[in-house]
Scaffold this motif. Structure first.
Motif, PDB file in Angstrom:
ATOM      1  N   THR A   1       0.835  -1.200   0.000  1.00  0.00           N
ATOM      2  CA  THR A   1       0.000   0.000   0.000  1.00  0.00           C
ATOM      3  C   THR A   1       0.871   1.252   0.000  1.00  0.00           C
TER       4      THR A   1
ATOM      5  N   GLU B   1       1.050   4.209  -2.895  1.00  0.00           N
ATOM      6  CA  GLU B   1       0.735   5.595  -2.540  1.00  0.00           C
ATOM      7  C   GLU B   1       1.930   6.525  -2.744  1.00  0.00           C
TER       8      GLU B   1
ATOM      9  N   ASN C   1      -3.922   5.481  -5.914  1.00  0.00           N
ATOM     10  CA  ASN C   1      -4.878   5.089  -4.883  1.00  0.00           C
ATOM     11  C   ASN C   1      -4.699   3.602  -4.580  1.00  0.00           C
TER      12      ASN C   1
END
Length: 949
Positions: free
Chosen positions: A866, A870, A875
């Motif tokens: 993640t 990012e 997203n």
């Protein structure tokens, strides 16, 4: 005259010695090979029976009202069993409850040995798929009218024992003598049983070896022949895409096998595209919906291509089930119908095959086999070698300690002495390896493909093209195998195989073998030094892992099922406990280096002696290398931790610890954040063609997510990537109803307890409407357990059985079997139940998905990926978390409709499916079911009518 026996069985209120009690006792006398008498009684209770006990046994509180107390029962029972040898199925359970009852009533515990028919069955029938009493009595036609009633179970166990006794009498004399030798210095429960067989003078005269068997160094086994390399020349074969599709058409040989055969357009299209990809050296990603028949769609063109080109093709599956399906169903069919001859071999990891030299070492080391479990294991090896033609671990239903004991007899490259081994010409592993070298088609698994990639393609025979089935698992498998892992149990197991605390192990066996003979004086000194060094190594390893466990539990913020995970950040390395860990590990490294040096001295000295000494030295070296691999991974872990930054996007370091384990059960992981580039370099650039297929790899009807995650974007840019999506032949609009209740408690904003309370009421109502026949999929084991406790009594009131993963059994196969056997039943599952569960027909009419299957966002791997997304300004939730959950959701959805005749309803108790903006992506990714959303009461009516019609 045979020994007299009493077979016992108990029914109890539960499994806890402290909290539960005996509710019924059954016993059967066996004299001269016949059942001569029986004993049966209920036992009065001082509190109401549990629902589980009443449901399982059929005994009620009214039945016990006039029953004798335990204090009245025990003297009668002791009188019945006095002077007899005890027998029970899963004896440790019955004996432990009996001893607790004896202590309560003022009697001494059970003395003497108790024969366990479960253990005996494992030895004499080593290849059974299961050893539960019900399974064995059913298979062998033993009367068993009232399962889970004490006298009925005792009678069934008695008949089972007599059958096993007859089976044991058929064993070769040499095998019986070797089993007796295993027990020469031990007090094993089965010692007298096998000793009695050797007292028969007729048996002692039967010295012949079973037909089809041979003996090498006193080990009886079926001979294994390594086939010579074939020199036959094949006629040239022309092959194109239409050849593959013609096999699957209505005019093809497959149609000749089935009177009602109908060609499937989707299957034909897939076969044609697979053929095109192989012939044009392109990669292919293909989603083939359930019912397409995708295995034949890729096997037919793969076989033709391999035979025509002379280039070997590998097929890799994720699950053993699919691998076995290809081996047992698809390949025999194709061998029968195809107009060409081909060779196919199933390839498994080397440690799946038994090493007969290691078996012989264990059996011939009299007095060195440790506990009863080891003796049982080696006895089972002796009987298995009389039967097996493959030497494959998959033939054995290994459980408990036998899983670990397998590592002592498994083949591996570190301990192989090759042509010096007396069993070399009969080696199961080399027989399989020889077969693979002559094969056109290799059937293997994802794990072995990555092991081969990491070993620079030295594990599998060379192959030009690869077909990956169940490809939705490929990123996770790549993550696992392209990273590194070290753990407490793996490290200590290697040390235990060298020297165990009870003075067993390879080093002790070798030391006993050489004795005090002056010729072996130097070897003896080296072995003694190694024993002392291993004791120190063990001490420092225990200290290191103990500190890691403390650190993990203190620092972790993610807990699931008693397992704590913690991702390592730079701030962690500055803590005092981290410095203590490094200090302990430094001591471990120093002693490990000493152990390596001693090993080199041992190998040099062993070369001066015979093959048996060399063999022991090689085995010891293999275990030290295994331990060394663990410490090298730990070294990398700590080295990278010293330079770790929160912005690192190359690898993620994390620990996992079990808080409840008595031992410091910790594992260290170095995991790549991105596997795409690695896969491109190691796989897609190296192979002519890679075909990836699954029933669930598209998201929003597209392949973009998979292409990015697996590193296929470069192949796409080079024009080397084909994609294909073929629809399932099922009519989901007519067969599947998808319901989303809009008034149930939302997933977010409420406690798990509130959600479970509401959800359980819904489940009870839905189960009544569907008459059981329902599978419920959870994303959390904790929520599953909480729901089980609330739902089970409510369902029982309506005559509906509830089975749950991890509660009723951990075996998925066993739970599914039990579920199918019941007229009204509900099955709770998590994790592994989201895929691979196949319950076609009326056994399953309703599927419930409790929550959308998102990965825990704070798991170290998900967290690191993640962050990496990012960091690029994208997203992460929409590009990573949602697509990943969609693929899992589609797998769960696919459990319901397994054939053209199946119909049913799917209920999703997660309102995010219709309320969240990303919910539409989940629905769009499904194969067009009928969809209904509304209040729960309306949905219950709709489902009732749907199932009725």
């Amino acid at each position: 005259m045979q020994n007299p026996y009493v077979v016992i069985d108990l029914e109890t209120t539960g499994f806890s010695l402290k909290e539960d009690s005996i509710v019924e006792i059954g016993a059967v006398r066996i004299e001269n090979g016949q059942i001569s008498d029986t004993f049966s009684t209920l036992v009065k209770q001082d509190r109401p029976l549990t629902d589980i006990c009443k449901e399982l046994t059929g005994i009620t509180d009214d039945d016990l009202a006039d029953a004798p107390t335990l204090e009245e029962v025990i003297p009668q029972f002791l009188k019945f069993v006095d002077g007899y040898n005890l027998i029970a199925h899963n004896a440790s359970f019955d004996v432990s409850f009996l001893n607790a009852a004896f202590e309560r009533c003022g009697y001494l515990p059970v003395s003497g040995r108790c024969i366990d028919t479960l253990e005996l069955a494992q030895i004499l029938w080593p290849q059974e798929t299961g050893y539960a009493l019900e399974m064995l009595t059913f298979k062998y036609g033993i009367p068993h009218e009232k399962s889970h009633r004490a006298l009925s179970d005792a009678k069934a166990t008695a008949e089972l024992f007599l059958l096993l006794q007859r089976q044991a009498k058929q064993l070769p004399l040499l095998v019986l003598q070797q089993i007796e030798q295993l027990n020469m210095f031990a007090d094993w429960n089965l010692r007298d049983f096998f000793a009695e067989l050797l007292q028969d003078p007729v048996k002692l005269a039967q010295t012949e070896i079973p037909e089809g068997c041979t003996v090498i160094q006193q080990l009886v086994h079926r001979p294994v022949e390594i086939a010579e390399r074939s020199a036959d020349r094949r006629e040239p074969l022309e092959f194109d895409a239409e050849t593959a599709t013609s096999i699957l058409s209505n005019q093809g040989p497959l149609a000749d096998q089935y009177a009602d055969y109908e060609e499937r357009t989707s299957q034909m299209e897939m076969a044609r595209t697979v053929a095109d990809a192989l012939l044009s050296n392109q990669h292919l990603v293909v989603e083939a919906g359930t019912g397409t028949g995708k295995s034949l769609a890729y096997l037919v063109p793969a076989i033709y291509y391999a035979v025509a080109s002379g280039e070997r093709v590998a097929v890799a599956t994720h699950t053993i089930n699919l691998q076995e399906q290809i081996k047992d169903r698809d390949l025999p069919l194709l061998q029968q119908i195809l107009p060409i001859s081909f060779r196919a071999t199933v390839v498994k990891g080397r440690n799946n095959y038994v090493c007969m030299r290691k078996v012989a070492n264990g059996i011939h080391s009299q007095g060195m086999v440790g506990d009863a479990s080891e003796r049982s294991f080696y006895a089972r090896m002796l009987t298995w070698l009389l039967e097996t033609a493959a030497g494959d671990k998959e033939e054995l239903n290994l459980q408990g300690s036998h899983i670990e004991l397998w590592n002592r007899v498994a083949s591996d490259s570190d301990s192989c002495i090759a042509k010096k081994c007396p069993w070399f010409r009969n080696c199961y592993y080399f027989r399989n390896r020889s077969a693979t070298e002559q094969s056109d088609l290799l059937i293997t698994n994802h794990s072995l493909v990555f092991t081969d990639l990491n070993a620079d393609h030295r594990v599998l025979p060379a192959y030009s093209s690869l077909i990956v089935d169940e490809a939705h698992h490929l990123e996770d498998e790549a993550t696992k195998h392209l990273g590194e892992e070290a753990g407490y149990y793996q490290s200590i197991a290697a040390l235990n195989r060298l020297v165990r605390e009870n003075k067993q192990g390879l080093i002790v066996q070798m030391r006993t073998l050489i004795g005090l003979h002056p010729e072996f004086a130097l070897l003896a000194r080296i072995l003694d030094e190694m024993t002392d060094t291993i004791a120190t190594v063990r001490q420092h390893a225990e200290e290191t892992f103990r500190l890691l466990q403390t650190f993990a539990i203190e620092q972790a913020n993610n807990r699931e099922g008693g397992r704590w995970t913690v991702r390592i950040h730079h701030m962690h390395t500055e803590l005092p406990i981290w410095q203590a860990i490094l200090s302990a590990f430094d001591n471990l490294q120093t002693d490990t280096m000493t152990l390596r040096q001693l090993m080199k001295r041992l190998e040099q000295e062993a070369r001066e002696h015979d093959d048996e000494i060399i063999g022991f030295s090689t085995d010891i070296s293999g275990q030290i290398q295994e331990f060394d691999r663990q410490t090298m991974t730990m070294t990398r872990f700590f080295r990278e931790a010293a330079g770790v930054s929160n912005e690192s996007d190359r690898s993620v370091l994390w620990l996992e610890a079990d808080e409840k384990s008595v031992r410091p059960a910790v594992s260290l992981h170095v995991t790549p954040v991105h596997v795409g580039q690695l896969l491109n370099e190691k796989l897609f650039e190296k192979k002519d063609s890679v075909v990836l297929t699954s029933a669930t790899i598209t998201v929003n009807q597209g392949f973009s997510y998979l292409i990015d995650r697996l590193g296929l974007r470069q192949s796409e840019q080079q024009g080397r990537l084909l994609t294909l999506q073929v629809e399932s032949p099922f009519d989901y609009k007519k067969q599947a109803l998808l319901c989303i209740p809009t008034d149930v408690v939302p997933v977010k904003g409420v406690s798990d307890e509130t959600f479970v309370d509401s959800f359980c009421q819904s489940i009870t109502s839905l189960a009544r409407i569907s008459k059981g026949r329902m599978l419920v999929l959870f994303t959390s084991h904790k929520m599953l357990r909480d729901a089980y406790m609330k739902v089970k009594p409510a369902l029982a009131e309506h005559g509906i059985r509830l089975f749950a993963q991890g509660i009723d059994s951990s075996s998925r196969m066993r739970l599914v079997h039990q579920f199918k056997q019941e007229e009204k039943a509900v099955l709770f599952g998590a994790n592994s139940f989201w895929e691979g569960v196949d319950i076609p027909g009326e056994d399953l009419s309703c599927l419930v998905i409790v929550r959308l299957p998102f990965w825990p966002p704070n798991h170290p791997i998900a967290e690191a990926r993640t962050e990496a997304i990012e960091k690029e300004g994208r997203n992460a939730f929409m590009e990573y978390s949602v697509p990943q959950a969609i693929v899992r959701f589609k797998q769960g959805f696919g459990r319901l409709i397994r054939s053209k005749k199946d119909t049913g309803a799917i209920v999703v108790y997660d309102r995010r499916l219709v309320e969240a903006r990303y919910g539409r992506h989940f629905i769009k990714s499904l194969p067009n079911p009928w969809i209904y959303q509304g209040p729960e009461q309306d949905i219950l009516k709709v489902i009732y009518n749907w199932l009725k019609n």
